[in-house]
Design a protein around this motif. Structure first.
Motif, mmCIF file in Angstrom:
data_model
loop_
_atom_site.group_PDB
_atom_site.id
_atom_site.type_symbol
_atom_site.label_atom_id
_atom_site.label_comp_id
_atom_site.label_asym_id
_atom_site.label_seq_id
_atom_site.Cartn_x
_atom_site.Cartn_y
_atom_site.Cartn_z
ATOM 1 N N SER A 122 -33.545 34.341 5.201
ATOM 2 C CA SER A 122 -34.649 35.257 4.635
ATOM 3 C C SER A 122 -34.600 35.119 3.032
ATOM 4 O O SER A 122 -33.239 34.954 2.522
ATOM 5 C CB SER A 122 -34.232 36.729 5.133
ATOM 6 N N CYS A 123 -35.678 34.849 2.498
ATOM 7 C CA CYS A 123 -35.828 34.736 0.963
ATOM 8 C C CYS A 123 -35.668 36.215 0.308
ATOM 9 O O CYS A 123 -35.517 36.189 -0.821
ATOM 10 C CB CYS A 123 -37.217 34.079 0.559
ATOM 11 N N SER A 124 -36.089 37.332 1.055
ATOM 12 C CA SER A 124 -35.875 38.714 0.455
ATOM 13 C C SER A 124 -35.404 39.451 1.442
ATOM 14 O O SER A 124 -35.571 39.445 2.701
ATOM 15 C CB SER A 124 -37.145 39.090 -0.246
ATOM 16 N N SER A 125 -35.029 40.725 0.835
ATOM 17 C CA SER A 125 -34.682 42.015 1.800
ATOM 18 C C SER A 125 -35.886 42.391 2.466
ATOM 19 O O SER A 125 -35.753 42.858 3.678
ATOM 20 C CB SER A 125 -33.815 43.001 0.868
ATOM 21 N N THR A 126 -37.068 42.402 1.831
ATOM 22 C CA THR A 126 -38.212 42.524 2.587
ATOM 23 C C THR A 126 -38.674 41.860 3.886
ATOM 24 O O THR A 126 -38.705 42.556 4.959
ATOM 25 C CB THR A 126 -39.590 42.614 1.602
ATOM 26 N N GLU A 127 -38.374 40.568 3.714
ATOM 27 C CA GLU A 127 -38.527 39.891 4.890
ATOM 28 C C GLU A 127 -37.543 40.053 5.960
ATOM 29 O O GLU A 127 -37.788 40.065 7.266
ATOM 30 C CB GLU A 127 -38.451 38.193 4.461
ATOM 31 N N THR A 128 -36.279 40.217 5.554
ATOM 32 C CA THR A 128 -35.326 40.560 6.592
ATOM 33 C C THR A 128 -35.602 41.797 7.343
ATOM 34 O O THR A 128 -35.488 41.984 8.402
ATOM 35 C CB THR A 128 -33.943 41.041 5.719
ATOM 36 N N GLU A 129 -36.065 42.936 6.491
ATOM 37 C CA GLU A 129 -36.601 44.260 7.071
ATOM 38 C C GLU A 129 -37.585 44.122 8.119
ATOM 39 O O GLU A 129 -37.624 44.672 9.099
ATOM 40 C CB GLU A 129 -36.947 45.188 5.922
ATOM 41 N N TYR A 130 -38.602 43.172 7.724
ATOM 42 C CA TYR A 130 -39.584 43.103 8.724
ATOM 43 C C TYR A 130 -39.293 42.282 9.654
ATOM 44 O O TYR A 130 -39.634 42.656 10.947
ATOM 45 C CB TYR A 130 -40.675 42.190 7.740
ATOM 46 N N ARG A 131 -38.310 41.216 9.840
ATOM 47 C CA ARG A 131 -37.765 40.691 10.845
ATOM 48 C C ARG A 131 -37.019 41.572 11.893
ATOM 49 O O ARG A 131 -37.208 41.745 13.161
ATOM 50 C CB ARG A 131 -36.886 39.541 10.786
ATOM 51 N N SER A 132 -36.296 42.547 11.205
ATOM 52 C CA SER A 132 -35.504 43.530 12.156
ATOM 53 C C SER A 132 -36.451 44.492 12.676
ATOM 54 O O SER A 132 -36.478 44.856 13.914
ATOM 55 C CB SER A 132 -34.564 44.227 11.305
ATOM 56 N N LEU A 133 -37.439 44.909 12.209
ATOM 57 C CA LEU A 133 -38.491 45.830 12.430
ATOM 58 C C LEU A 133 -39.522 45.216 13.897
ATOM 59 O O LEU A 133 -39.493 45.681 14.787
ATOM 60 C CB LEU A 133 -39.521 46.298 11.499
ATOM 61 N N ALA A 134 -39.715 43.985 13.603
ATOM 62 C CA ALA A 134 -40.502 43.069 14.581
ATOM 63 C C ALA A 134 -39.556 43.089 15.766
ATOM 64 O O ALA A 134 -40.007 43.131 17.131
ATOM 65 C CB ALA A 134 -40.999 41.756 14.002
ATOM 66 N N LEU A 135 -38.269 42.822 15.685
ATOM 67 C CA LEU A 135 -37.346 42.822 16.826
ATOM 68 C C LEU A 135 -37.202 44.110 17.373
ATOM 69 O O LEU A 135 -37.260 44.131 18.759
ATOM 70 C CB LEU A 135 -36.151 42.132 16.338
ATOM 71 N N ALA A 136 -37.035 45.016 16.739
ATOM 72 C CA ALA A 136 -36.872 46.508 17.352
ATOM 73 C C ALA A 136 -38.214 46.941 18.047
ATOM 74 O O ALA A 136 -38.071 47.405 19.144
ATOM 75 C CB ALA A 136 -36.690 47.578 16.196
ATOM 76 N N THR A 137 -39.311 46.391 17.663
ATOM 77 C CA THR A 137 -40.596 46.827 18.150
ATOM 78 C C THR A 137 -40.878 46.211 19.590
ATOM 79 O O THR A 137 -41.078 46.684 20.527
ATOM 80 C CB THR A 137 -41.925 46.547 17.214
#
Length: 153
Positions: A122-137
């Motif tokens: 991930s290039c940014s913490s926002t991208e990492t958070e988005y990936r985590s959110l997508a997986l959790a969803t």
């Protein structure tokens, strides 16, 4: 009851149980049984060339810190995993070693994590958070559909 089982299933009487899945079973005169993994432990000590080692009052050195440094050169990783698995099995009759076995299991998982190449960076913490959110969803949607199959809304 035994004859009823024999009429339904083809059975062989192998006598009293002495040793099964690494657990020694001793039948006492009063009808009780005792279980031990002594042979299993001796076999493990032989496999790891530790049969002549002296017992300790504590299964772990106080304050021991496990480190990844030197792990690749000092340890045979498949053997390490095999021994850790055997130690996990030994906790059935020796709960006193659960803490240290848990510690070496976590260490083994950390080594595997360090050795694993990350497919995405991930290039940014926002991208990492988005990936985590997508997986959790996606996991929550799967759980929701499973609950609906059981009739739970």
């Amino acid at each position: 009851m035994v004859s009823k089982r024999h009429s339904v299933f083809s059975l062989n009487d192998l006598g009293q149980l002495d040793y099964f899945l690494g657990i020694e079973v001793k039948n006492r005169d009063n009808g009780s049984m005792s279980h031990s993994q002594g042979k299993y432990i001796r076999d493990l000590l032989t496999k790891t060339n530790m049969l002549e080692s002296k017992p300790l009052s504590s299964p772990m050195e106080v304050g021991l810190k496990l480190s990844k440094n030197g792990f690749d050169t000092l340890y045979d990783q498949p053997m390490y995993r095999s021994v850790v698995g055997a130690l996990l099995y030994i906790t059935i009759t020796r709960p006193s070693i659960c803490f240290i076995v848990n510690k070496v299991c976590r260490f083994m998982a950390i080594i595997a994590w360090w050795a694993k190449k990350q497919p995405d960076i991930s290039c940014s913490s926002t991208e990492t958070e988005y990936r985590s959110l997508a997986l959790a969803t996606s996991e929550l949607l799967w759980i929701q559909s499973l609950l609906q199959e059981f009739g739970i809304s």
